[in-house]
Design a protein around this motif. Structure first.
Motif, mmCIF file in Angstrom:
data_model
loop_
_atom_site.group_PDB
_atom_site.id
_atom_site.type_symbol
_atom_site.label_atom_id
_atom_site.label_comp_id
_atom_site.label_asym_id
_atom_site.label_seq_id
_atom_site.Cartn_x
_atom_site.Cartn_y
_atom_site.Cartn_z
ATOM 1 N N UNK A 30 11.919 14.752 -5.407
ATOM 2 C CA UNK A 30 13.270 14.125 -4.986
ATOM 3 C C UNK A 30 12.424 13.440 -3.515
ATOM 4 N N UNK A 31 12.228 14.547 -2.693
ATOM 5 C CA UNK A 31 11.975 13.856 -1.553
ATOM 6 C C UNK A 31 10.752 12.930 -1.594
ATOM 7 N N UNK A 32 9.553 13.740 -1.760
ATOM 8 C CA UNK A 32 8.494 12.664 -2.590
ATOM 9 C C UNK A 32 8.608 11.176 -3.097
ATOM 10 N N UNK A 33 9.156 11.132 -3.798
ATOM 11 C CA UNK A 33 9.760 10.150 -4.436
ATOM 12 C C UNK A 33 10.370 9.123 -3.745
ATOM 13 N N UNK A 34 11.269 9.902 -2.761
ATOM 14 C CA UNK A 34 11.874 8.730 -2.090
ATOM 15 C C UNK A 34 11.522 8.173 -0.785
ATOM 16 N N UNK A 35 10.575 9.050 -0.189
ATOM 17 C CA UNK A 35 9.790 7.909 0.778
ATOM 18 C C UNK A 35 8.495 7.330 0.566
ATOM 19 N N UNK A 36 7.857 7.103 -0.704
ATOM 20 C CA UNK A 36 7.673 6.149 -1.542
ATOM 21 C C UNK A 36 8.221 5.375 -1.498
ATOM 22 N N UNK A 37 9.368 5.513 -1.814
ATOM 23 C CA UNK A 37 10.587 4.192 -2.437
ATOM 24 C C UNK A 37 10.538 3.606 -0.530
ATOM 25 N N UNK A 38 11.225 4.783 -0.054
ATOM 26 C CA UNK A 38 11.546 3.921 1.397
ATOM 27 C C UNK A 38 10.412 2.907 1.870
ATOM 28 N N UNK A 40 7.941 1.567 0.500
ATOM 29 C CA UNK A 40 8.140 0.415 -0.332
ATOM 30 C C UNK A 40 9.136 -0.989 -0.166
ATOM 31 N N UNK A 41 10.256 -0.736 0.432
ATOM 32 C CA UNK A 41 11.893 -0.957 0.648
ATOM 33 C C UNK A 41 10.571 -1.744 2.235
ATOM 34 N N UNK A 42 10.458 -0.934 2.971
ATOM 35 C CA UNK A 42 10.251 -1.412 4.252
ATOM 36 C C UNK A 42 8.979 -2.848 4.171
ATOM 37 N N UNK A 43 7.976 -2.117 3.801
ATOM 38 C CA UNK A 43 6.878 -3.329 2.981
ATOM 39 C C UNK A 43 7.577 -4.792 2.794
ATOM 40 N N UNK A 44 8.520 -4.545 1.751
ATOM 41 C CA UNK A 44 9.178 -5.889 1.154
ATOM 42 C C UNK A 44 9.992 -6.665 2.042
ATOM 43 N N UNK A 45 10.813 -5.829 3.174
ATOM 44 C CA UNK A 45 11.302 -6.701 4.002
ATOM 45 C C UNK A 45 10.541 -7.308 4.665
ATOM 46 N N UNK A 46 9.188 -7.677 4.572
ATOM 47 C CA UNK A 46 8.806 -8.176 5.182
ATOM 48 C C UNK A 46 8.631 -9.758 5.080
ATOM 49 N N UNK A 47 8.507 -9.580 3.280
ATOM 50 C CA UNK A 47 8.878 -10.714 2.618
ATOM 51 C C UNK A 47 10.449 -11.869 1.617
ATOM 52 N N UNK A 48 9.980 -12.806 2.217
ATOM 53 C CA UNK A 48 11.152 -13.022 2.310
ATOM 54 C C UNK A 48 12.390 -13.137 0.389
ATOM 55 N N UNK A 49 11.364 -13.387 -0.120
ATOM 56 C CA UNK A 49 11.311 -13.345 -1.488
ATOM 57 C C UNK A 49 11.539 -12.343 -2.060
ATOM 58 N N UNK A 50 11.782 -10.781 -1.087
ATOM 59 C CA UNK A 50 11.872 -9.584 -2.145
ATOM 60 C C UNK A 50 13.188 -9.266 -1.502
ATOM 61 N N UNK A 51 14.265 -9.932 -0.942
ATOM 62 C CA UNK A 51 15.210 -9.878 -0.444
ATOM 63 C C UNK A 51 16.007 -8.941 -1.250
ATOM 64 N N UNK A 52 16.096 -9.063 -2.511
ATOM 65 C CA UNK A 52 17.550 -8.537 -3.514
ATOM 66 C C UNK A 52 16.434 -7.727 -3.584
ATOM 67 N N UNK A 53 15.379 -7.357 -4.484
ATOM 68 C CA UNK A 53 14.835 -5.709 -3.924
ATOM 69 C C UNK A 53 15.426 -5.025 -3.068
ATOM 70 N N UNK A 54 15.449 -5.106 -1.900
ATOM 71 C CA UNK A 54 15.221 -4.483 -0.578
ATOM 72 C C UNK A 54 16.756 -4.544 -0.179
ATOM 73 N N UNK A 55 17.654 -5.073 -1.262
ATOM 74 C CA UNK A 55 19.286 -4.904 -0.716
ATOM 75 C C UNK A 55 19.476 -4.069 -1.924
ATOM 76 N N UNK A 56 18.518 -3.617 -3.647
ATOM 77 C CA UNK A 56 18.749 -2.729 -4.126
ATOM 78 C C UNK A 56 18.023 -1.085 -3.896
ATOM 79 N N UNK A 57 17.475 -1.328 -2.819
ATOM 80 C CA UNK A 57 17.195 -0.147 -2.469
ATOM 81 C C UNK A 57 18.195 0.702 -1.488
ATOM 82 N N UNK A 58 18.377 -0.283 -1.053
ATOM 83 C CA UNK A 58 19.627 -0.352 0.387
ATOM 84 C C UNK A 58 20.503 0.448 -0.227
#
Length: 77
Positions: A30-38, A40-58
């Motif tokens: 779980x810790x490794x998976x969450x690290x990867x997802x964090x 991804x979220x950080x990468x998606x936060x740079x893209x305005x089209x991915x705001x919903x994905x960032x909100x889902x991660x949050x």
């Protein structure tokens, strides 16, 4: 529930209940998976089209944080 027999044996086949362990699967934890997802979220936060994905991660991370707090609160005797 496909591996109930193995899980049941791991839980009930030990003398000391504190040693209840389910055998590890051949996959990341779980810790490794969450690290990867964090990441991804950080990468998606740079893209305005991915705001919903960032909100889902949050939302997911917030639920996990709340669950950890509850486990810590009610897990102590």
């Amino acid at each position: 529930m496909g591996k109930w027999e193995e899980t049941e044996e791991a839980y009930h086949g030990r003398e000391n209940p504190a040693e209840k362990v389910i055998p590890e699967k051949d996959r990341m934890g779980l810790a490794q998976a969450l690290t990867i997802l964090h990441s991804l979220r950080d990468g998606f936060s740079q893209c305005k089209e991915m705001q919903e994905v960032c909100e889902a991660f949050e939302t997911i991370f917030e639920w996990i944080d709340n669950a950890v707090i509850l486990f810590a609160k009610f897990g102590r005797h």
